[in-house]
Design a protein around this motif. Structure first.
Motif, short mmCIF file in Angstrom:
data_model
loop_
_atom_site.label_atom_id
_atom_site.label_comp_id
_atom_site.label_asym_id
_atom_site.label_seq_id
_atom_site.Cartn_x
_atom_site.Cartn_y
_atom_site.Cartn_z
N PHE A 186 0.97 -1.24 0.49
CA PHE A 186 -0.35 0.00 0.23
C PHE A 186 0.41 1.23 0.05
CE2 PHE A 186 0.23 -1.74 4.19
CZ PHE A 186 0.59 -1.21 4.86
N LEU A 187 2.15 1.02 0.10
CA LEU A 187 2.81 2.04 0.60
C LEU A 187 3.74 2.81 -0.75
CD1 LEU A 187 5.36 1.39 2.97
CD2 LEU A 187 3.30 3.51 3.19
N GLN A 188 2.69 1.92 -1.77
CA GLN A 188 2.93 2.52 -3.48
C GLN A 188 2.66 3.15 -3.72
OE1 GLN A 188 3.24 -1.18 -5.92
NE2 GLN A 188 3.77 -2.18 -4.58
N GLY A 189 1.22 3.41 -3.05
CA GLY A 189 0.44 4.71 -3.39
C GLY A 189 -0.01 5.65 -2.43
N ASN A 194 6.50 9.06 -1.57
CA ASN A 194 6.14 9.89 -0.07
C ASN A 194 5.35 8.66 1.29
OD1 ASN A 194 6.63 11.64 2.36
ND2 ASN A 194 4.67 12.57 1.76
N PRO A 195 5.71 7.77 1.06
CA PRO A 195 5.38 6.48 1.77
C PRO A 195 5.21 6.82 2.79
CG PRO A 195 7.95 6.78 1.12
CD PRO A 195 7.53 7.57 0.66
N VAL A 196 3.94 6.46 3.21
CA VAL A 196 3.78 7.37 4.91
C VAL A 196 2.36 6.41 5.34
CG1 VAL A 196 2.74 8.35 6.56
CG2 VAL A 196 3.88 9.66 4.62
N ILE A 201 -4.29 1.32 8.47
CA ILE A 201 -3.45 0.30 8.77
C ILE A 201 -3.06 0.40 10.33
CG2 ILE A 201 -1.31 -0.78 8.42
CD1 ILE A 201 -3.30 -1.10 6.29
N MET A 202 -2.52 1.71 10.73
CA MET A 202 -1.99 1.28 12.18
C MET A 202 -3.18 0.73 13.18
SD MET A 202 -0.32 4.93 11.57
CE MET A 202 0.39 5.08 13.92
N LEU A 203 -4.57 1.34 12.80
CA LEU A 203 -5.67 0.73 13.59
C LEU A 203 -6.04 -0.56 13.42
CD1 LEU A 203 -8.16 1.35 15.02
CD2 LEU A 203 -9.47 2.19 13.26
N ALA A 241 -4.31 10.18 15.48
CA ALA A 241 -3.03 10.14 14.77
C ALA A 241 -2.07 11.16 15.43
CB ALA A 241 -3.17 10.32 13.65
N HIS A 242 -1.45 11.22 15.81
CA HIS A 242 -0.56 12.01 16.53
C HIS A 242 0.73 11.64 15.89
CE1 HIS A 242 -2.72 12.91 20.49
NE2 HIS A 242 -3.11 10.92 20.25
N ARG A 243 1.16 11.19 15.01
CA ARG A 243 2.49 11.21 14.66
C ARG A 243 2.51 10.68 12.99
NH1 ARG A 243 7.19 8.30 13.44
NH2 ARG A 243 9.14 9.03 14.84
N MET A 244 3.26 11.12 12.14
CA MET A 244 3.47 10.27 10.74
C MET A 244 4.14 9.19 10.74
SD MET A 244 3.18 12.90 7.67
CE MET A 244 4.98 13.51 7.94
N CYS A 245 4.38 7.82 10.39
CA CYS A 245 5.23 6.89 11.13
C CYS A 245 5.77 6.54 9.06
CB CYS A 245 4.00 5.45 11.70
SG CYS A 245 4.00 6.30 13.30
N LYS A 246 6.31 6.46 9.42
CA LYS A 246 7.40 6.12 7.66
C LYS A 246 8.30 4.44 7.67
CE LYS A 246 8.51 10.28 5.44
NZ LYS A 246 7.47 9.49 4.98
#
Length: 328
Positions: A186-189, A194-196, A201-203, A241-246
């Motif tokens: 899913f990070l391909q899109g 800018n993969p985030v 998905i975190m949930l 959500a509190h932070r971008m995860c990469k």
């Protein structure tokens, strides 16, 4: 019989009755015992000895553990992460653990059986164990540590949609980790150049950890198990959500059950990256059902060789290596 106290949860049980007043001589002896610990550890110990209030115990336990941990590892204890492993993360061997126990016994004035220490593997295990001893509550079941092979074998969710690399499950909740590799499909899109990691998905990862708790941590009546085919997501509330995860980030996940009554189970969950808060979910609700446990057949007894059977010779090629070597 009273129930074991979940980590971090206060009890309505009265404080233990102190055997004697806390004298100046007691304070002097306590100061000497904790001379290599932080001042805050000493103050928490004094307050516990004066009042018997178990709320001061975690600070004492963390302070004592910190005293015996190598200086370069002590920063890990600053936020009192209950998921920290005593051996793997803090380098505490069995001899050091005994030193910790002896000092805790002296400071808190309680007795600990050596056999009770075998299941203590994390900081959270130690805190919960000491708290239960002080409150005279039954000890909780030990934490189970589950590698990816075990997780993959029991979970209904499978790669490439499984977001748990490792996990630990206890009677009070579950913790897990997932490293964002950057190769997730899913990070391909999400997003272009800018993969985030998507918040959804975190949930999902928190929900999967809750599924694992139902399968591995739920106390059931004998002969019953939770059926993986009955567990489904039903809702969530209070998601932030509190932070971008990469890519490269390691997500540390934790869930604790809030309400549990079949067919619904509700959890609270949180995700961190290092010590930074990444996401929280005030409520994650799953539906689940029971099934009968499979009864494993008992192994057939071994059949003894009859006198008519001839022993195998070395020439047959079937002689055990040790026997062949001794006969050579």
């Amino acid at each position: 019989m009273p129930e074991a106290l979940p980590q971090g949860q206060a009890s309505n049980k009265p404080f233990p009755v102190l055997a004697k007043p806390f004298s100046p001589e007691d304070e002097s002896a306590l100061r000497e015992a904790l001379k290599r610990c932080s001042p805050s550890t000493f103050e928490a110990a004094v307050q516990f000895r004066k009042t018997g209030n178990p709320e001061h115990v975690p600070a004492v336990v963390i302070g004592v553990i910190e005293r015996f941990v190598e200086p370069d590892l002590r920063t890990k204890l600053k936020d009192a992460d209950d998921d920290l492993r005593l051996i793997e993360d803090l380098g505490i061997d069995s001899l050091t653990m005994m030193e910790i126990v002896i000092l805790v016994e002296d400071v808190l004035q309680l007795s600990i059986n050596n056999d009770e220490l075998r299941n203590l593997r994390t900081v959270g295990d130690v805190k919960t164990f000491i708290d239960c001893k002080i409150r005279d509550l039954p000890l909780p079941k030990p934490t189970k540590f589950l590698p990816i092979e075990h997780i993959g074998a029991v979970m209904p969710i499978q790669p490439p949609f499984l977001f748990l690399n490792e996990a630990s499950v206890s009677s009070t909740g579950a913790n897990g980790k997932y490293k964002i590799t950057g190769q997730e499909f899913f990070l391909q899109g999400h997003f272009k150049d800018n993969p985030v990691m998507p918040a959804s998905i975190m949930l999902e990862a928190l929900g999967q950890l809750a599924v694992l708790f139902l399968l591995e941590g739920l106390n059931l009546e004998p002969g019953k198990v939770v059926s993986p085919n009955t567990i489904f997501f039903t809702g969530c509330e209070g998601v932030r959500a509190h932070r971008m995860c990469k890519p490269g980030d390691i997500l540390t996940l934790s869930i604790k059950p809030k309400r549990m009554k079949m067919p619904l189970a509700t959890f609270e969950g949180a995700i961190r990256v290092g010590q930074e808060k990444a996401a929280i979910a005030e409520e994650i609700t799953l539906t689940f059902g029971f099934a009968d446990a499979l009864v494993k057949p008992e192994p057939e007894p071994a059949v003894a060789a009859t006198p008519s059977e001839k022993p195998r010779s070395a020439e047959s090629g079937d002689t055990p290596p040790l026997q062949a070597a001794l006969g050579a």
